[in-house]
Design a protein around this motif. Structure first.
Motif, PDB file in Angstrom:
ATOM      1  N   ILE A  58       0.807  -1.229   0.000  1.00 65.13           N
ATOM      2  CA  ILE A  58       0.000   0.000   0.000  1.00 65.13           C
ATOM      3  C   ILE A  58       0.836   1.274   0.000  1.00 65.13           C
ATOM      4  CG2 ILE A  58      -1.949  -1.131   1.116  1.00 65.13           C
ATOM      5  CD1 ILE A  58      -1.183   0.180   3.721  1.00 65.13           C
ATOM      6  N   GLY A  59       2.136   1.171   0.308  1.00 68.13           N
ATOM      7  CA  GLY A  59       2.994   2.342   0.214  1.00 68.13           C
ATOM      8  C   GLY A  59       3.055   3.150   1.497  1.00 68.13           C
ATOM      9  N   GLY A  60       4.237   3.676   1.778  1.00 69.96           N
ATOM     10  CA  GLY A  60       4.470   4.413   3.007  1.00 69.96           C
ATOM     11  C   GLY A  60       3.652   5.673   3.147  1.00 69.96           C
ATOM     12  N   GLU A  61       3.263   6.288   2.039  1.00 69.59           N
ATOM     13  CA  GLU A  61       2.486   7.527   2.138  1.00 69.59           C
ATOM     14  C   GLU A  61       1.158   7.298   2.841  1.00 69.59           C
ATOM     15  OE1 GLU A  61       1.327   5.555  -1.716  1.00 69.59           O
ATOM     16  OE2 GLU A  61       3.212   5.971  -0.655  1.00 69.59           O
ATOM     17  N   ARG A  62       0.679   6.057   2.868  1.00 70.18           N
ATOM     18  CA  ARG A  62      -0.567   5.747   3.560  1.00 70.18           C
ATOM     19  C   ARG A  62      -0.322   5.352   5.013  1.00 70.18           C
ATOM     20  NH1 ARG A  62      -4.842   2.033   1.281  1.00 70.18           N
ATOM     21  NH2 ARG A  62      -5.974   3.152   2.915  1.00 70.18           N
ATOM     22  N   TRP A  63       0.608   4.371   5.236  1.00 70.52           N
ATOM     23  CA  TRP A  63       0.702   3.804   6.576  1.00 70.52           C
ATOM     24  C   TRP A  63       1.634   4.555   7.525  1.00 70.52           C
ATOM     25  CZ3 TRP A  63       5.318   2.104   8.506  1.00 70.52           C
ATOM     26  CH2 TRP A  63       6.313   1.744   7.604  1.00 70.52           C
ATOM     27  N   VAL A  64       2.629   5.253   7.007  1.00 69.77           N
ATOM     28  CA  VAL A  64       3.552   5.976   7.904  1.00 69.77           C
ATOM     29  C   VAL A  64       2.805   6.992   8.773  1.00 69.77           C
ATOM     30  CG1 VAL A  64       5.481   7.601   7.994  1.00 69.77           C
ATOM     31  CG2 VAL A  64       5.644   5.546   6.570  1.00 69.77           C
TER      32      VAL A  64
END
Length: 222
Positions: A81-87
């Motif tokens: 899902i990519g770091g821009e979502r979960w970070v």
């Protein structure tokens, strides 16, 4: 990060008080994310076990403590899902509640997901580990605890702390977890090694270790 490394969760008042101290505010004012990933890598893990951990219906109190909010962070999903979502989810949490299971499987997915790279920047976040969720912070877990085979084919974990842990000391359902077996385990660990029972935790702040216990424990290789 601030660490509360437990054998079996927040099992007594002393461990709960240590958690509140690390949070710097009441549990009811704190936002939590729970991480069940380690349970999927252990032979005794199951979907039912993960559900019990998340819903606070296990014998290892963590998710049921009365958090302001509680979410689930599944590490195996993060690379897709990519770091821009979960970070941002992680940065907004006051505490990460990391369940037990297989420490090396958890270590693998902490690296694969990128969570381990984020940890140094989480200065005020509290990491509460349960069994494998605590052991993963060690340099080595010991060959005795290797179940899932990591790509590196050894017992190396993250090395965020400089000591190793033998959890569930003298547990009634784990007859092999005796002090004598812990001593044999510690003989293979090239550094400080704690054996702790389920009423004990290690509180780590700025590298300083404090024993929180209403049970029993022992430090080897001091």
């Amino acid at each position: 990060m601030k660490l509360l490394l437990t054998s079996a969760g927040v099992k007594n008042t002393s461990i709960r008080d240590a958690l509140v101290d690390l949070l710097g505010k009441p549990i009811a004012d704190s936002n939590a994310l729970c991480i069940p990933t380690a349970g999927y890598g252990h032979p005794m893990g199951s979907p039912v076990g993960a559900w019990r951990f998340i819903t606070g219906q296990s014998s290892t109190p963590m998710c049921e403590l009365g958090w302001k909010s509680l979410g689930v962070l599944e590490l195996t999903a993060l690379p897709s899902i990519g770091g821009e979502r979960w970070v941002p989810w992680v940065r907004e949490a006051d505490v990460l509640l990391v369940g037990g299971g297989d420490a090396l499987y958890l270590c693998h997915w902490m690296r694969q997901s990128g969570l381990v790279d984020l940890l140094p920047s989480l200065r005020e976040t509290v990491w509460v580990g349960l069994s494998a969720g605590s052991m993963v912070m060690s340099p080595r877990i010991g060959r005795e605890f290797v179940e899932w085979q990591p790509p590196a084919a050894d017992d190396s974990a993250l090395g965020i702390v400089d000591f190793s842990m033998f959890p569930h000391l003298d547990h009634e359902l784990l007859p092999e977890n005796t002090m004598a077996e812990a001593e044999k385990w510690a003989a293979g660990i090239p550094g400080p090694a704690y054996a702790i029972d389920d009423q004990t935790a290690l509180k780590v702040t700025d590298g300083a270790v404090e024993i929180i216990s209403e049970g029993h424990w022992k430090l080897f290789n001091a």
